[in-house]
Motif scaffolding. Structure first.
Motif, PDB file in Angstrom:
ATOM      1  N   ASP A 609      22.811 -29.345  -1.512  1.00 51.11           N
ATOM      2  CA  ASP A 609      23.123 -28.849  -0.169  1.00 51.11           C
ATOM      3  C   ASP A 609      24.474 -29.436   0.240  1.00 51.11           C
ATOM      4  OD1 ASP A 609      21.776 -27.508   2.390  1.00 51.11           O
ATOM      5  OD2 ASP A 609      22.911 -29.282   3.045  1.00 51.11           O
ATOM      6  N   LEU A 610      25.412 -28.544   0.655  1.00 52.79           N
ATOM      7  CA  LEU A 610      26.770 -29.004   0.981  1.00 52.79           C
ATOM      8  C   LEU A 610      26.753 -29.797   2.284  1.00 52.79           C
ATOM      9  CD1 LEU A 610      28.932 -25.873   0.100  1.00 52.79           C
ATOM     10  CD2 LEU A 610      28.325 -27.825  -1.344  1.00 52.79           C
ATOM     11  N   ASP A 611      27.495 -30.904   2.288  1.00 59.85           N
ATOM     12  CA  ASP A 611      27.671 -31.727   3.485  1.00 59.85           C
ATOM     13  C   ASP A 611      28.963 -31.315   4.180  1.00 59.85           C
ATOM     14  OD1 ASP A 611      25.388 -33.164   2.771  1.00 59.85           O
ATOM     15  OD2 ASP A 611      26.556 -34.561   1.532  1.00 59.85           O
ATOM     16  N   GLY A 612      28.891 -31.137   5.476  1.00 59.81           N
ATOM     17  CA  GLY A 612      30.090 -30.788   6.237  1.00 59.81           C
ATOM     18  C   GLY A 612      30.481 -29.337   6.188  1.00 59.81           C
ATOM     19  N   PHE A 613      29.617 -28.475   5.712  1.00 63.25           N
ATOM     20  CA  PHE A 613      29.976 -27.062   5.604  1.00 63.25           C
ATOM     21  C   PHE A 613      29.904 -26.355   6.965  1.00 63.25           C
ATOM     22  CE2 PHE A 613      28.647 -22.612   5.008  1.00 63.25           C
ATOM     23  CZ  PHE A 613      29.746 -22.173   4.288  1.00 63.25           C
ATOM     24  N   LYS A 614      28.909 -26.681   7.767  1.00 58.36           N
ATOM     25  CA  LYS A 614      28.741 -25.988   9.047  1.00 58.36           C
ATOM     26  C   LYS A 614      29.941 -26.179   9.966  1.00 58.36           C
ATOM     27  CE  LYS A 614      25.389 -25.292  12.778  1.00 58.36           C
ATOM     28  NZ  LYS A 614      26.392 -25.343  13.831  1.00 58.36           N
ATOM     29  N   PRO A 615      30.487 -27.385  10.101  1.00 56.89           N
ATOM     30  CA  PRO A 615      31.680 -27.531  10.969  1.00 56.89           C
ATOM     31  C   PRO A 615      32.844 -26.656  10.513  1.00 56.89           C
ATOM     32  CG  PRO A 615      30.702 -29.673  10.519  1.00 56.89           C
ATOM     33  CD  PRO A 615      29.998 -28.701   9.637  1.00 56.89           C
ATOM     34  N   ILE A 616      32.998 -26.487   9.199  1.00 56.65           N
ATOM     35  CA  ILE A 616      34.085 -25.624   8.706  1.00 56.65           C
ATOM     36  C   ILE A 616      33.839 -24.185   9.142  1.00 56.65           C
ATOM     37  CG2 ILE A 616      35.113 -24.666   6.606  1.00 56.65           C
ATOM     38  CD1 ILE A 616      34.652 -27.362   5.273  1.00 56.65           C
ATOM     39  N   ASN A 617      32.608 -23.743   9.003  1.00 54.71           N
ATOM     40  CA  ASN A 617      32.263 -22.376   9.421  1.00 54.71           C
ATOM     41  C   ASN A 617      32.501 -22.198  10.914  1.00 54.71           C
ATOM     42  OD1 ASN A 617      31.621 -20.327   7.710  1.00 54.71           O
ATOM     43  ND2 ASN A 617      29.410 -20.657   7.733  1.00 54.71           N
ATOM     44  N   ASP A 618      32.088 -23.208  11.696  1.00 44.30           N
ATOM     45  CA  ASP A 618      32.217 -23.098  13.148  1.00 44.30           C
ATOM     46  C   ASP A 618      33.678 -23.140  13.590  1.00 44.30           C
ATOM     47  OD1 ASP A 618      29.489 -22.999  13.231  1.00 44.30           O
ATOM     48  OD2 ASP A 618      29.216 -25.118  13.778  1.00 44.30           O
ATOM     49  N   ARG A 619      34.466 -23.949  12.936  1.00 42.97           N
ATOM     50  CA  ARG A 619      35.863 -24.121  13.376  1.00 42.97           C
ATOM     51  C   ARG A 619      36.790 -23.048  12.841  1.00 42.97           C
ATOM     52  NH1 ARG A 619      39.683 -29.525  12.505  1.00 42.97           N
ATOM     53  NH2 ARG A 619      41.570 -28.646  13.505  1.00 42.97           N
ATOM     54  N   TYR A 620      36.652 -22.725  11.557  1.00 42.18           N
ATOM     55  CA  TYR A 620      37.611 -21.811  10.925  1.00 42.18           C
ATOM     56  C   TYR A 620      37.055 -20.383  10.714  1.00 42.18           C
ATOM     57  CZ  TYR A 620      40.082 -26.149   9.898  1.00 42.18           C
ATOM     58  OH  TYR A 620      40.746 -27.340  10.009  1.00 42.18           O
ATOM     59  N   GLY A 621      35.770 -20.215  10.874  1.00 41.50           N
ATOM     60  CA  GLY A 621      35.199 -18.884  10.712  1.00 41.50           C
ATOM     61  C   GLY A 621      34.582 -18.662   9.324  1.00 41.50           C
ATOM     62  N   HIS A 622      33.933 -17.486   9.191  1.00 38.83           N
ATOM     63  CA  HIS A 622      33.191 -17.202   7.952  1.00 38.83           C
ATOM     64  C   HIS A 622      34.105 -16.966   6.761  1.00 38.83           C
ATOM     65  CE1 HIS A 622      29.220 -17.182   9.719  1.00 38.83           C
ATOM     66  NE2 HIS A 622      29.670 -16.440  10.731  1.00 38.83           N
TER      67      HIS A 622
END
Length: 736
Positions: A609-622
């Motif tokens: 399971d990737l760590d820190g992936f959700k903040p990237i999605n939230d900040r930079y988009g899909h």
């Protein structure tokens, strides 16, 4: 007064019956006019003679005896027509038909004894009685017929309110289960069990309202509650004054017929589906027909061409549009034979017969063609067309073999046989058509050609020529694939395109190489054929045609294979990362466990399971998130062994199946490689996007013997890794 008896001649002659007076010796002394007309014997001729003298055996013995008894013993008698249909041979004067008679014989007492004989015409009475008996018999017969009828019959009283039932026959009881006593006085609607909105009932109601016959199919219910389909006919009954008195209902249980009709409709639907399949197959057949080498011409009864395939066009030089309407016989030099290609003349070709004729060719020569004729008939069996199939006898064997090979190849394609097997068969078919030559089929992968089949080429040559990058001067196949056009090298030793492959070709015994590109429907290059010959030279038209047909078959096979591969890839692989999906992972995990149990090996499962992936999605988009996932997928494939399987099972979760691991330490080394690969930042539009990974490990057979068990343990261990600080791997369970 005759012989002492007062005859009253005038009165007796006026009677509408026969009267005769006989003396005591039974001789006739008076014979009235009525008897004279009906016997044809005048009074003068009858006088003094007995009845036996006049009529012989035709006089009823009972009458003769009654007269004798009256004369001798004074006894009176009456002879009924029911016992004695004709006492005397008398006829009606109007039409000569025999009379139905009754006779009365009475003694006459006077100065002399005698006998009075009275004959009455009872024909009218007899006819009335006979008509009455016939009518009674007919009524009885009709009643018996109604009782014996297999159709249910009921009669309702139209003069009473609600038209109650007053009669039902046994067939009604057999069909419905209701006895007469159970239905008498009821309206027929009880048979509908409340189902009163049926379409057929509207017709029955309209017929009753209009006092006419009507027929409809309605659903009724038996006494036991089961439904049946009733074909009901109602008919009004009027009395002699024209007054409506009754309605007769005749019902037939057509449930079995309805079931049969439904089965028939289902069969029709199946037939329609079969017809649609046939039409599709016909379209396919027509497409094939346009490519076959055989000549196919269809002519009407007068021998005029109605269809002319491409082979006919090629041989004769006539386009189908120009040939249609002309006589096929006009193309045949021998007039006597030409006239046989007609149905409207004697001596025509019979069904299934064959004949060899000349055929005027486009170049002015005459080709010898062996025709086989099939008759096409209409529904009445009348012959309407001749289907004439011709083969150039000189090339018959080759054409037959080619057609057979094409059919086999198309069947292989339809069965989805391996592409290499199809290619091998196509190559062998080419070699059968071109004796002394060897064929190879190459497939274009990227910008390089790879041998798919080369059944007769030396293995060393195949290895040397495999994987060459296409280009303008790379043998014959390289430029053919590069340009999409055939390239025929008559002599590899003098052709500049062969400078880099000349030694290998000569060593293999090849002097000429002809290459035909395999093109997709969109005209894209799929591969090539290479045809090698030991002698220099260029292909003739027949050889070019064989290569073209082989290329078309190869295109069909490759494109079908590509379609199947695309469908398989969509079903088994994640489209974003190119990794296996959950379905493929499950299949490989089960296979790995079976292999492990059989061969006593170990299997490791790593849940990532990737760590820190959700903040990237939230900040930079899909888009940024997708770039990270795709990069992680590529890095996983780069660090894993070929035997391992990496899968994306959802969101930012990945699973690695590691087979043939000896110890847990082997699995840990794989986990370390994954951590290092994932840890490197991902560059995206000038940004460095960093993620880590938490990895949970499970080991078979120590941790679990099932795939689901391993996944659960690895998933729980992954949460332990997250709880321990992330960006690490763990064997531990949460709280362990």
């Amino acid at each position: 007064m005759v012989g002492g008896m007062d005859t009253g001649d005038g009165v007796l002659d006026a009677l509408d019956c026969g009267v005769a007076l006989l003396d005591d010796a039974c001789r006739i002394v008076f014979w009235n006019t009525w008897l004279a007309r009906r016997s044809g014997i005048s009074g003068e001729d009858a006088h003094g003679r007995t009845l036996t003298d006049l009529f012989g055996d035709a006089a009823a013995p009972a009458l003769v005896e009654a007269v004798q008894q009256a004369a001798g013993q004074g006894m009176a008698s009456v002879l009924s027509n029911q016992l004695h249909r004709s006492v005397l041979p008398l006829t009606r004067s109007s039409d000569g038909e025999p009379l139905e008679q009754s006779a009365a014989v009475r003694p006459v007492r006077g100065s002399r004894r005698g006998v009075l004989l009275q004959i009455n015409d009872v024909s009218a009475v007899v006819r009335r009685e006979r008509h009455l008996r016939q009518t009674q018999a007919a009524v009885h017969l009709r009643n018996r017929a109604i009782e014996a009828s297999s159709q249910g019959i009921l009669i309702v009283d139209a003069a009473q309110p609600d038209m109650p039932i007053i009669y039902t026959n046994p067939a009604f009881t057999e069909i419905t289960g209701f006895t007469p006593d159970e239905v008498m006085g009821q309206n027929c609607r009880f048979l509908q069990a409340g189902d009163s909105d049926q379409p057929g009932l509207a017709e029955i109601r309209a017929a009753i309202a209009e006092r006419r016959e009507g027929m409809a199919v309605i659903r009724n219910f038996r006494k036991d509650g089961t439904a049946f389909w009733n074909e009901l006919m109602v008919a009004p009954v009027f009395d002699t004054r024209g007054q409506l008195t009754h309605y007769v209902g005749i019902q037939r249980d057509i449930t079995l017929r309805r079931d049969a009709e439904e089965a028939r409709d289902a069969a029709f639907a199946e037939a329609r589906a079969a017809n649609e399949r046939l039409q599709r197959e016909q379209a396919f057949t027509n497409a094939v027909l346009r490519t076959v080498g055989a000549l196919v011409a269809v002519v009407d009864r007068r021998g005029r061409i109605v269809s002319f395939n491409r082979a006919c066009e090629k041989v004769t030089g006539l386009a189908e549009a120009d040939a249609v309407g002309t006589g096929l016989g006009d193309l045949i030099p021998d007039a006597a034979v030409a006239s046989r290609f007609r149905l409207d003349q004697q001596g025509g070709l019979a069904e299934g017969s064959s004949v060899t004729t000349g055929l005027r060719a486009a170049n002015g020569t005459t080709r010898i063609v062996r025709w086989t004729v099939t008759t096409l008939r209409d529904r009445e069996g009348v012959a309407t067309h001749l289907i004439c199939t011709g083969i150039d006898v000189t090339e018959r064997d080759r054409a037959t073999a080619l057609l057979r090979a094409e059919r086999e190849i198309l069947e292989m394609v339809a069965r989805a046989d391996p592409l290499a097997a199809v290619g091998d068969r196509i190559c062998r078919a080419i070699e059968e058509q071109m004796p002394g030559r060897r064929a190879a089929m190459l497939r274009l992968v990227g910008d390089a050609l790879h041998h798919l089949a080369a059944p007769s080429l030396p293995a060393d040559y195949v290895t040397a020529a495999d994987g060459v990058v296409i280009g303008g001067n790379v043998g014959s196949c390289g430029p053919a694939a590069f340009t999409g056009h055939p390239v025929f090298s008559a002599d590899v030793q003098t052709d500049a395109n062969w400078i880099d492959f000349r030694d290998a070709a000569v060593a293999a015994g090849f002097s000429a190489c002809w290459s035909m590109p395999v093109l997709s429907q969109a005209e894209g290059v799929l591969g090539t054929f290479a045809i090698y010959g030991a002698e220099p030279g260029l292909p003739d038209d027949a050889s070019v045609e064989v290569m073209q047909r082989a290329a078309r078959l190869a295109a069909i096979a490759i494109e079908r294979h590509q379609s199947a591969e695309r469908i398989r890839h969509l079903a088994l692989y994640d489209q974003l990362t190119g990794l296996a999906n959950r379905s493929l992972l499950s299949d490989r995990l089960q296979a790995a466990l079976v292999y492990s149990r059989r061969h006593k090996t170990a299997v490791a499962l790593l849940f990532i399971d990737l760590d820190g992936f959700k903040p990237i999605n939230d900040r930079y988009g899909h888009d940024a998130g997708d770039a990270v996932l795709a990069t992680v997928g590529r890095r996983l494939k780069a660090v894993l062994r070929e035997v391992d399987t990496a899968a994306r099972i959802g969101g930012d979760e990945f699973v690695v199946l590691a087979e043939e691991v000896a110890t847990r330490a082997d699995a840990e080394r794989i986990a370390d490689k994954i951590l290092a690969a994932v840890r490197d930042p991902v560059s995206w539009e000038g940004e460095d996007l960093a993620v880590g990974a938490s990895i949970g490990l499970a080991f078979h057979p120590d941790d679990s013997n099932t795939g689901d068990g391993l996944l659960t343990i690895a998933d729980n261990a992954m949460y332990a890794a997250k709880a321990g600080g992330k960006n690490r791997w763990s064997w531990r369970l949460p709280g362990g």
